[in-house]
Design a protein around this motif. Sequence first.
Motif, short mmCIF file in Angstrom:
data_model
loop_
_atom_site.label_atom_id
_atom_site.label_comp_id
_atom_site.label_asym_id
_atom_site.label_seq_id
_atom_site.Cartn_x
_atom_site.Cartn_y
_atom_site.Cartn_z
N THR B 43 28.09 37.23 32.33
CA THR B 43 27.43 36.31 33.88
C THR B 43 28.26 35.59 34.12
O THR B 43 29.18 35.69 35.29
N LYS B 44 28.83 34.56 33.49
CA LYS B 44 29.32 33.42 33.94
C LYS B 44 30.94 34.00 33.33
O LYS B 44 31.55 33.94 34.67
N TRP B 46 31.70 37.11 34.94
CA TRP B 46 31.77 37.52 36.08
C TRP B 46 32.00 36.34 36.99
O TRP B 46 33.04 36.82 38.21
N GLN B 47 30.77 35.11 37.30
CA GLN B 47 31.38 34.16 37.23
C GLN B 47 32.44 33.93 38.05
O GLN B 47 32.67 33.80 39.55
N TYR B 48 33.07 33.73 37.15
CA TYR B 48 34.90 33.34 37.42
C TYR B 48 35.74 34.42 37.48
O TYR B 48 36.56 33.99 38.56
N ALA B 50 34.91 36.87 40.10
CA ALA B 50 33.96 37.55 41.47
C ALA B 50 35.19 35.61 42.17
O ALA B 50 35.07 35.54 43.12
N HIS B 51 35.31 34.62 41.39
CA HIS B 51 36.44 34.23 42.12
C HIS B 51 37.56 33.70 42.36
O HIS B 51 38.13 33.56 42.82
N LYS B 53 39.61 34.98 40.36
CA LYS B 53 40.79 34.13 39.10
C LYS B 53 41.21 35.45 37.89
O LYS B 53 40.02 36.84 38.26
#
Lengths: 457, 170
Positions: B43-44, B46-48, B50-51, B53
């Motif tokens: 999940t972490k 993906w967060q990265y 999704a921004h 990057k």
Amino acid sequence: MNNNFFEQLKKIRETIALSAQEKDAARDSIKRFVETYVPTGSVPSPFMQTTRYFLQPLQVAALSFVILLMSGAGLTYAAQDALPGEALYGIKVNINEGVRAWSINDPRSRAEYEIGRAAKRLEETAQLALMGRLDARAEVEIREQLEKHTDRAQREAAKMTGADAVENLEVTTKLASELSARSSILEDIKTAKNTNGELTAILAAAQETLDELAETQLATSTEIRANNTEAAEIRAHTKFEEVTGQLALLDEKLATASATIANDLDSMGQELERFNTELETESKSDTETSAILAVRSAVEPSEEEPEVVEALSEETSTSVVVTEAKIDSRRARISSTKELGTVALVAAPVTEPTLTKKIIDQKAIIENLLSEAQKSIDNGNFGDALVTLQEADKKAKEILTEIDLQASYQKNLDPILQEKESEEAPTERGTDDVVADTNELSETVKEILPTLPEAAD
Amino acid sequence: MEESRQQQFLTAYEDYADDIFRFCLVKMRNRDEALDVMQETFTKTWQYLAHGKDIDNIRAFLYQVARHKIIDWSRRKKADSLDTMMDAGIDFGSMQSVEETNRRIDARRLIDMLDLLPEKYRDVLQLRYVDDLSVQEIAEIVGDKENTVSVRIHRGIEKLQALYLETHEQ
């Protein structure tokens, strides 16, 4: 073996996997997350901690800046002497030292600063161990910091290549000599205080770094040897002067110590007396060995029950070997201590006889290295000379650091060591062991002998 | 675009979930907690992504994130006793056959042996030989130079082989 070994490692791969259900369940929840997550604000670092139990260095920096504003400069001043495990230690390591580290610009000074910090960590280890306060928490804290400092020092050193390779070697040599001199003191403390695993763990960490350093230094040395320029010549001459200076300093240390010679002579005399008694007991145990040998030869002639006899004689000879080994080791110990006693008597000892011996030994090594370097210089191999001189420099630094440290810890260690010695005195009596062994052996012989009635005749 | 990015990421999950889980379990021993960390790693990451990057090597990146998570976890665990947990041994899960059990016993022994090594060797050896990552990837994951990693692997093997011989020659 090799193949088998790596196959075994790969087997770990085969044995651990998610079950189908686990994989499905995690996929579902990740999928849901991926579909619903809406990115807002700045990019969250995937490496950030979710729960913070410890303050990060930057937070400590921010926090102590605030505290500093409120309380004045007193706090960082107070933190100067904080030890691992104490409240102000974080401020000391991250702020007081960290601020200075930021302000240094060139690799060499930075590396040297980090070496100083590493030395300080080992100093703190010694202090805590002597106070009996080196617990698991302090150990982890020290080891983490130590690793950081040595890593940084090595990284900075690695930046110095080519013409600067000599500086690289100088820096890593300095690190190595600090680590090994301080480790040797810590070993003394470890023996004296009989401490638990914490000290061992820190010593092991230092040793790891030393091993690593030895490897990188080898590569750097090759680089230096190849670089036989005029600059190398100048450097070799400077270094030669420097090491000669250190050698003189060592002589001075030995001479200074002669001021307390009367005192030491006295204790040395007592030592020698003890060796004499030990020598006497040694000859006694020699007699015991002959007794054992006699038993053995008495058993040997019997040939009618070969198996039993063989078993018995094997047992006997093992005991004889054990006894002989014991005597040998004691003899070696006595002669080396005796030799040391004589050397120490002649050469004006400092307080610690083993250290005196070490100084004399190291001095001889350094002198040898110096003459070797002189030869290289005469032959125009300045790169070679530099490497040799660096080795001599390391030896000199090591022993000088150790002398200084020994002096500062001696007053702490002496009472502990004395207490320890009086505790251990009874177990050191090797003769008792020999007697016990012989008794046990004759018991065994008595037990087995009746089972070979004819053989005994 | 966003679709395909999601798709790529979920393919990465299919490909590397087991690897990341294994990496966590060997270090953490507790199956449930290892599952949590594995999930959080994804999940972490993906967060990265999704921004907006970009990640060059998603596999190495995942390991890198997982490694940080495990470091956090072990810091939190220090308060409880990490040793007690380590002594409990690894939870291999429930499915079992005789052959499987034997393999697990061997694996367990090796993992125990890995545990005897200092952490910096344990990490690189696990990544190199259990997880089969390249030296370059490992350097990226642990944040060291390739050279340093190579030296560590080399020294680690020596140490591990010595331990292996010790236990197998007896």
